[in-house]
Design a protein around this motif. Structure first.
Motif, PDB file in Angstrom:
ATOM      1  N   LEU A  82      -6.309 -17.973 -23.358  1.00 37.99           N
ATOM      2  CA  LEU A  82      -7.300 -19.050 -23.279  1.00 37.99           C
ATOM      3  C   LEU A  82      -6.796 -20.249 -24.061  1.00 37.99           C
ATOM      4  N   ASP A  83      -7.033 -21.442 -23.519  1.00 39.64           N
ATOM      5  CA  ASP A  83      -6.799 -22.693 -24.250  1.00 39.64           C
ATOM      6  C   ASP A  83      -8.153 -23.346 -24.477  1.00 39.64           C
ATOM      7  N   VAL A  84      -8.467 -23.644 -25.735  1.00 42.02           N
ATOM      8  CA  VAL A  84      -9.806 -24.119 -26.098  1.00 42.02           C
ATOM      9  C   VAL A  84      -9.702 -25.513 -26.713  1.00 42.02           C
ATOM     10  N   PRO A  85     -10.206 -26.566 -26.040  1.00 40.24           N
ATOM     11  CA  PRO A  85     -10.272 -27.890 -26.677  1.00 40.24           C
ATOM     12  C   PRO A  85     -11.339 -27.875 -27.778  1.00 40.24           C
ATOM     13  N   LEU A  86     -10.949 -28.286 -28.977  1.00 30.86           N
ATOM     14  CA  LEU A  86     -11.874 -28.314 -30.110  1.00 30.86           C
ATOM     15  C   LEU A  86     -12.168 -29.765 -30.479  1.00 30.86           C
ATOM     16  N   PRO A  87     -13.384 -30.253 -30.257  1.00 32.30           N
ATOM     17  CA  PRO A  87     -13.712 -31.638 -30.633  1.00 32.30           C
ATOM     18  C   PRO A  87     -13.966 -31.763 -32.135  1.00 32.30           C
ATOM     19  N   ARG A 115     -16.054 -25.300 -31.641  1.00 33.96           N
ATOM     20  CA  ARG A 115     -16.692 -25.126 -30.337  1.00 33.96           C
ATOM     21  C   ARG A 115     -17.032 -23.644 -30.166  1.00 33.96           C
ATOM     22  N   PRO A 116     -18.166 -23.331 -29.539  1.00 28.72           N
ATOM     23  CA  PRO A 116     -18.450 -21.931 -29.200  1.00 28.72           C
ATOM     24  C   PRO A 116     -17.575 -21.472 -28.035  1.00 28.72           C
ATOM     25  N   ILE A 117     -17.127 -20.218 -28.093  1.00 28.53           N
ATOM     26  CA  ILE A 117     -16.308 -19.658 -27.023  1.00 28.53           C
ATOM     27  C   ILE A 117     -16.866 -18.282 -26.656  1.00 28.53           C
ATOM     28  N   THR A 118     -16.474 -17.792 -25.495  1.00 34.85           N
ATOM     29  CA  THR A 118     -16.904 -16.472 -25.032  1.00 34.85           C
ATOM     30  C   THR A 118     -15.702 -15.533 -25.018  1.00 34.85           C
ATOM     31  N   LEU A 119     -15.837 -14.407 -25.730  1.00 38.18           N
ATOM     32  CA  LEU A 119     -14.801 -13.375 -25.738  1.00 38.18           C
ATOM     33  C   LEU A 119     -15.389 -12.149 -25.055  1.00 38.18           C
ATOM     34  N   ALA A 120     -15.218 -12.070 -23.744  1.00 41.15           N
ATOM     35  CA  ALA A 120     -15.809 -10.985 -22.957  1.00 41.15           C
ATOM     36  C   ALA A 120     -15.064  -9.682 -23.215  1.00 41.15           C
ATOM     37  N   GLY A 121     -15.818  -8.584 -23.238  1.00 40.14           N
ATOM     38  CA  GLY A 121     -15.240  -7.282 -23.530  1.00 40.14           C
ATOM     39  C   GLY A 121     -14.211  -6.844 -22.513  1.00 40.14           C
ATOM     40  N   GLN A 122     -14.412  -7.173 -21.244  1.00 37.85           N
ATOM     41  CA  GLN A 122     -13.469  -6.746 -20.223  1.00 37.85           C
ATOM     42  C   GLN A 122     -12.161  -7.527 -20.287  1.00 37.85           C
ATOM     43  N   THR A 123     -12.154  -8.650 -21.008  1.00 36.80           N
ATOM     44  CA  THR A 123     -10.946  -9.484 -21.101  1.00 36.80           C
ATOM     45  C   THR A 123     -10.211  -9.281 -22.418  1.00 36.80           C
TER      46      THR A 123
END
Length: 751
Positions: A82-87, A115-123
Motif C-alpha cells: 500500500l502507498d498512503v499519502p499523508l497530509p 491519515r486513517p488507513i484500513t488493514l484488512a485481515g485477509q490482506t
C-alpha cells in the motif's frame, strides 16, 4: 554539426537545465529527525502518522511539504502492499524543559502527517509481519557526526505484526516514544533525557541505539513519490564514531534498555544526530519496532556547581544519614524536620521538590519551595520545614522519600537528593460534627426566602468540606445556594433559597448536607437531612366584562364578539379582574396587527394585587374599514407559577351606510327656459348617487359626445351641468370613485 552530436548536445543541455531546476530542492536541508506511529482505532481501522522534526532556524520554507507518502511492505518478500499519502495536519514548536534556557540558534518544529488507513485481515495476515517507510532528503547541514549531512537523507521506519494470528484478529498499536524537547547539552556536563515510551496494549518495551537510516532519496530526488523497499543504507559516521559511540563523550551516549533514559557527557561542541530503536514484546514474542532519529546540540555553558541539601534531625547535631537513619513518627510526636539547601554559584535560584519512591499520597509539606541564594540581600543558605501530616500512615512499612534541590542552570538543572526513610503511625481520628440552625418543620410558598446556617467542626482539626445535595433533585436547579466561610476551626455554611416557580413541581424537598474529612485518604462523613415542604395552590382569576367568556366545561373559546359602530360612533366598555389568591393582576388590550391608538382606541388599566380594572373606548374611523375589521384581545394575567390567564377576543367593525339604487336623470331641457330639468346633477336624494365612505369617494365625472370627445369634466360631487350650450343630442357620462368603482350612462339634451 552532425545530427548525433547535436542530439547529444540538446539532451545534455536539457539535463543540465533540469538539474538547475532541482537544485533548490537538493539544498533543502531541514530534517532534525522523526518517527512513524501506527495506532489501532477500531475494527480494521488504524491511524498512520509521521512526526517530522523540522529545523526552524536553518530549514528552508520550501522544504515544508504539504504531503508525504508512506509505503507499506511485507517483511521477508518486500512485496509492496500500500502507498498512503499523508497530509500535513499539525505544525507546532517543540518546547524546552526550561524555557529560560531557550536559545535562538535551536528552534525545532514538529510536523504531523496523518491519515486513517484500513488493514484488512485477509490482506495483512502474513506471519512475517510488515514494515512502513517514508523517504525524505535532506538532513540538517550543520550535523557534526556524519559524513555529508546536507546530502544525507532519512528513512522513517517502523515494523508491525500481522493483524490476524491463528485465525483470530490480532490488534496492536506501536509504542509512542516520549515527545522530544528542544534542549541542548553543555560540554563537559551530564545530559539526560527520558525517551521512554508508552504502549496502549501494555506490551514490554526495550530500547537500544541504532545507526540512522539513509535510504534511497538524495539531493536530486529529495522527495520520492513513494518509498523503495528495504534494505536501506545507513548514514556514515565520521572519525571513530559508530553506533555505540554516536556522540563523543565521557561517557558517550547511552540509553537505558528498559527505561529509555538517554545519558551523555559530551566532550565536543557540535550538532549530533543519533538513532533510537524501541522494540515491543508481548509474552516474550517480538511484535515490531519503531525508530526515532533526533539531534542534540552541544554548546559551551558557564560552569555550574551542584546545589546541596541536608536534613536536620531533632535533638541531634549530625544531619540525616542516608542509608543509616530512619524517621519514626508516632502519635503526639514531632512530625516536622529542618532542611537546609544552598549553592556555591552566585545568584542561583533553587527549587525544592519531593518525590515518593515506593508510595503515593499523602505527601509531606514544605514551608519554602524555592528561593535565591548568594545575591545582594539574600542569604547563602535557605531553610525549609518538612512536615508530615498527622494522618501519614506507612502501614508498618518503610517509605522512601526523595528530597530534591535543583538549581536553574542550563541546559539542565543540577540536583542534589536526600533519600529519607520513614515509618509513621497516624493520629487517631474522629468523624466531623454537623449542626443546623433550621427550625423544623420548614414550609414555604413561591416568593418566600428560606435561610439557615450549618456549622461543621472536626474534633481532630482535619480539613473538612461541606457538601449539599438533593434527594431526587439538584439544589442549584431550584435556585438553592450554600455559601461557606471558615474561621476559628469551623466551617459555616449559609443556606439560602428564594423559593420560586421551579419548586412547585414537588410537594417536598429534602436537602442533604454532609460534613466530610479525609485524613489518610479515609473519608469520614456526617450527614444531616433538612426537609422543606412546598405549599402552593392557585385558583384562576375572574374576569368581568360585557364580552362573553367560554362556556362552562368548553375546551375552546367562543367565536369573537362583533361590535359595530358608524363612522364617528363611540363604544365604551369596562372590565374588572378579581383573584382570590391575591396574586398581582394585569389587564391588557392588544390589537391583532395594529396599534390601538392608530385605530382610535384607548385602554386605561388599573392593575394591582388581587384586583384590576380597565376602561376601553373606541371612536369608529376609517382605519377599521381599511383593515377590514379590528380584532382586540383583552387578557387578565396573574403573576404566579402556573398562571391561568382569562382572555376575551372582540372584533370591531364600522357600519357602512346603505347604498340605494343609482337612478340618475337621462334628459335635460336647458333651452326651454321653464326652470324645469335645466341641469344634469346627481348629488341629491332623488338621484341616489352612492355616498362618500372612507376610501370610496367621488373622484370625477366626464361627459363625452358621440365621437368620444370630452365636453365636460368636474371633480365636484355637487356639480350642475346645463349642457354648456351644446347642441341637442345624446351624450355619454363616466363617473369614477377613488376605490375604482365606475358608473356609466347617457344624458340627452332636448330642445
Amino acid at each position: 554539426m552532425p545530427t548525433t552530436t547535436l542530439t547529444t548536445f540538446i539532451r545534455g543541455g536539457l539535463l543540465l537545465w533540469l538539474l538547475c531546476l532541482l537544485a533548490p530542492a537538493a539544498r533543502a536541508t531541514h530534517i532534525v529527525g522523526g518517527e512513524l506511529d501506527l495506532q489501532h482505532v477500531n475494527g480494521a481501522t488504524y491511524q498512520l502518522s509521521l512526526n517530522l522534526y523540522f529545523d526552524a532556524v536553518n530549514g528552508q520554507p520550501g522544504a515544508l511539504d504539504p504531503e508525504l507518502t508512506a509505503s507499506i511492505f511485507e517483511k521477508g518478500t518486500n512485496r509492496r502492499m500500500l502507498d498512503v499519502p499523508l497530509p500535513l495536519t499539525n505544525n507546532t514548536l517543540v518546547s524546552y524543559t526550561n524555557p529560560a534556557c531557550t536559545t535562538p540558534s535551536l528552534v525545532t518544529r514538529r510536523l504531523v502527517y496523518t491519515r486513517p488507513i484500513t488493514l484488512a485481515g485477509q490482506t495483512f495476515a502474513s506471519p512475517n509481519g510488515y514494515y512502513v517507510a517514508v523517504e525524505r532528503c535532506c538532513r540538517n547541514n550543520g550535523i557534526s557526526n556524519i559524513v555529508d549531512p546536507g546530502g544525507a537523507a532519512q528513512t522513517f521506519y517502523l515494523e508491525f505484526p500481522p493483524v490476524v494470528r491463528n485465525g483470530q484478529d490480532f490488534r496492536n498499536s506501536t509504542p509512542r516514544i516520549f515527545p522530544p524537547l528542544s534542549d541542548y547539552a553543555c560540554r563537559g556536563e551530564l545530559f539526560y533525557y527520558n525517551f521512554g515510551g508508552q504502549d496502549t496494549d501494555g506490551d514490554s518495551l526495550v530500547y537500544d541505539l541504532v545507526t540512522p537510516l539513509n535510504g534511497y532519496s538524495n539531493t536530486v530526488i529529495p522527495k520520492p513519490d513513494r518509498a523503495q523497499p528495504a534494505p536501506y543504507s545507513t548514514v556514515r559516521w565520521v572519525d571513530s564514531l559508530s553506533v555505540t559511540r554516536q556522540i563523543p563523550g565521557n561517557p558517550t551516549l547511552s540509553i537505558g534498555r528498559l527505561t529509555g533514559r538517554l545519558e551523555v557527557r559530551p566532550t565536543r561542541l557540535g550538532l549530533f544526530v543519533f538513532g533510537v530503536r524501541c522494540t515491543e514484546y508481548r509474552k516474550g514474542v517480538r511484535l515490531g519496532e519503531t525508530r526515532r532519529d533526533f539531534q542534540l546540540k552541544v554548546i559551551s555553558c558557564p560552569t555550574n556547581a551542584r546545589p546541596k541539601v541536608v536534613m536536620q534531625v531533632p535533638n541531634r547535631r549530625q544531619p540525616y544519614q542516608v542509608g543509616r537513619d530512619t524517621l519514626r513518627l508516632q502519635p503526639g510526636g514531632n512530625r516536622c524536620f529542618t532542611l537546609k539547601f544552598t549553592d556555591a554559584d552566585l545568584t542561583s535560584a533553587l527549587t525544592l521538590s519531593l518525590s515518593p519512591v515506593n508510595f503515593t499520597a499523602p505527601l509531606p509539606t514544605l514551608s519554602i519551595l524555592q528561593g535565591t541564594v548568594r545575591t545582594p540581600g539574600a542569604p547563602d543558605t535557605l531553610v525549609s520545614r518538612l512536615c508530615f501530616p498527622d494522618c501519614f500512615n506507612t502501614k508498618g512499612k518503610v517509605y522512601l522519600l526523595d528530597v530534591i534541590v535543583a538549581d536553574n542552570g542550563c541546559s539542565l538543572p543540577k540536583r542534589d537528593t536526600v533519600r529519607v526513610a520513614v515509618t509513621s503511625v497516624p493520629e487517631p481520628n474522629a468523624a466531623p460534627l454537623l449542626r443546623s440552625t433550621a427550625v423544623l418543620p420548614l414550609r414555604a410558598r413561591p416568593g418566600d426566602l428560606i435561610t439557615f446556617d450549618l456549622v461543621a467542626t472536626d474534633p481532630d482539626n482535619d480539613p473538612i468540606t461541606l457538601e449539599m445535595t438533593g434527594r431526587g433533585f439538584t439544589p442549584a436547579g431550584v435556585g438553592a445556594q450554600l455559601t461557606q466561610t471558615a474561621s476559628n476551626g469551623q466551617l459555616t455554611g449559609r443556606f439560602t433559597w428564594r423559593v420560586d416557580c421551579r419548586a412547585v413541581d414537588k410537594p417536598l424537598y429534602e436537602f442533604e448536607f454532609t460534613a466530610a474529612a479525609a485524613p489518610c485518604a479515609d473519608r469520614q462523613a456526617t450527614t444531616l437531612v433538612i426537609p422543606v415542604q412546598i405549599e402552593y395552590v392557585n385558583r384562576p382569576p375572574q374576569l368581568t366584562s360585557p364580552f362573553p367568556g367560554p362556556a362552562a366545561g368548553s375546551p375552546t373559546p367562543p367565536a369573537p364578539l362583533v361590535i359595530r359602530r358608524p363612522i364617528g360612533g363611540v363604544y365604551e366598555a369596562s372590565l374588572a379582574g378579581l383573584d382570590l389568591d391575591v396574586d398581582a393582576l394585569t389587564l391588557t388590550a392588544v390589537g391583532t396587527g395594529f396599534d390601538l391608538a392608530a385605530a382610535g382606541m384607548t385602554f386605561v388599566p388599573r392593575n394591582g394585587n388581587g384586583q384590576a380594572s380597565g376602561v376601553f373606548r373606541w371612536e369608529a374611523s376609517c382605519e377599521a374599514v381599511r383593515l377590514n375589521g379590528l380584532e382586540v384581545t383583552f387578557t387578565l394575567q396573574e403573576s404566579t407559577c402556573w398562571p391561568q390567564p382569562q382572555t376575551r377576543i372582540v372584533r370591531f367593525e364600522v357600519e357602512q351606510p346603505p347604498v340605494p339604487d343609482f337612478l340618475p336623470p337621462n334628459v335635460i331641457t336647458p333651452y326651454q327656459r321653464d326652470e324645469k330639468n335645466d341641469f344634469f346633477e346627481l348629488d341629491n336624494v332623488k338621484n341616489n348617487l352612492p355616498p362618500d365612505f372612507c376610501e370610496s369617494r367621488f373622484a370625477d365625472l366626464e361627459i363625452f359626445n358621440r365621437w368620444g370627445s370630452r365636453v365636460y369634466r368636474t371633480t365636484n360631487r355637487s356639480f350642475r351641468w346645463d349642457g354648456g350650450g351644446l347642441p341637442a343630442g345624446v351624450y355619454y357620462y363616466l363617473i369614477e370613485f377613488t376605490d375604482k368603482k365606475r358608473y356609466k350612462g347617457t344624458v340627452t339634451i332636448a330642445n
